[in-house]
Write an enzyme that holds these catalytic residues in place. Structure first.
Site, PDB file in Angstrom:
ATOM      1  N   GLU A 191       0.862  -1.184   0.000  1.00  0.00           N
ATOM      2  CA  GLU A 191       0.000   0.000   0.000  1.00  0.00           C
ATOM      3  C   GLU A 191       0.898   1.234   0.000  1.00  0.00           C
ATOM      4  OE1 GLU A 191      -2.592   2.540   3.258  1.00  0.00           O
ATOM      5  OE2 GLU A 191      -2.469   0.365   3.493  1.00  0.00           O
ATOM      6  N   LYS A 202     -10.317  -2.693   7.715  1.00  0.00           N
ATOM      7  CA  LYS A 202      -9.059  -2.327   8.359  1.00  0.00           C
ATOM      8  C   LYS A 202      -9.357  -1.723   9.726  1.00  0.00           C
ATOM      9  CE  LYS A 202      -6.799   1.594   7.591  1.00  0.00           C
ATOM     10  NZ  LYS A 202      -6.030   2.658   6.885  1.00  0.00           N
TER      11      LYS A 202
END
Length: 234
Positions: A63, A151
């Site tokens: 990411e 998340k």
């Protein structure tokens, strides 16, 4: 030539062409690898070098956060020569516009800090997303939207016990703790039912900054991968 749909955008690296991934594909990837490396860099060249080091060390789901100035350039460079098994996403994607520019740069999935407008937009485009959540209500909302996983951020303030408790009413919840995940806590989080992990500072360290230690980064990557394998095999 007509502009392609966002979900059909391609990235080209080493002569290969890879598409974005949808939520089912992203879910399966995390179920396999368990680890997403978060690069919140301060410099494009350093971030690219850190990404290459991680991929070489076997951490292939990354990411790249949009908090980096010229993040699109970093994403483009990383995906340009990444192997086909690498999966490169963009993080801190807050708006529909952020989503557009991340995908145009070559990102294959997106990550958000909260349930922002970018979540539903990405899902509508067939793009995999990991939305940030903190409460049971937000976990339920992320699941209802069809996200690959949610998340849990910041996980350090809630701990593994929260994941264990919340999975009693939500046994199918795919929860990825982010923030405060260390090699030493991998086992407790997995035992509590964590689906995977997003790890930034404890993994990346100073590697995404100018002069960062890439040798130490490779060693930390090996340590995290080993901890995950050992915990899964228990």
């Amino acid at each position: 030539m007509a502009e392609p749909d966002l979900a059909a955008r391609r990235r080209i690296g080493g002569g290969m062409v890879n598409s974005t991934v949808d939520n089912a594909q992203l879910r399966d990837r995390i179920a396999s690898d368990r680890l997403v490396a978060i690069l919140r860099g301060t410099d494009v060249d350093a971030t690219v070098a850190a990404a290459r080091t991680l991929i070489d060390a076997g951490v292939t789901t990354l990411e790249i956060t949009l908090t980096l100035a010229d993040a699109e350039e970093a994403i483009s460079q990383i995906v340009a020569d990444a192997p086909t098994e690498a999966l490169i996403g963009a993080g801190t994607v807050l708006t529909e516009s952020d989503t557009d520019r991340a995908l145009a740069a070559g990102a294959q999935f997106i990550v958000t800090p909260t349930l922002t407008a970018s979540v539903e937009y990405a899902i509508s485009q067939g793009v995999g997303v990991l939305p940030g959540v903190y409460t049971p209500t937000e976990i339920q909302r992320g699941m209802d939207l069809g996200a690959a996983a949610v998340k849990l951020f910041p996980a350090a303030t809630l701990g593994a016990g929260f994941i264990k408790a919340v999975r009693d009413p939500f046994p199918d919840a795919r929860i990825i703790p982010v923030g405060g995940v260390y090699v030493e806590t991998i086992g407790s989080f997995l035992a509590a039912g964590a689906f995977g992990f997003g790890v930034g500072g404890p993994l990346v360290g100073d590697a995404a900054r100018p002069g960062g230690d890439l040798i130490a980064l490779a060693a930390r990557a090996a340590a995290f991968r080993t901890a995950i394998v050992k915990s899964r095999d228990r």
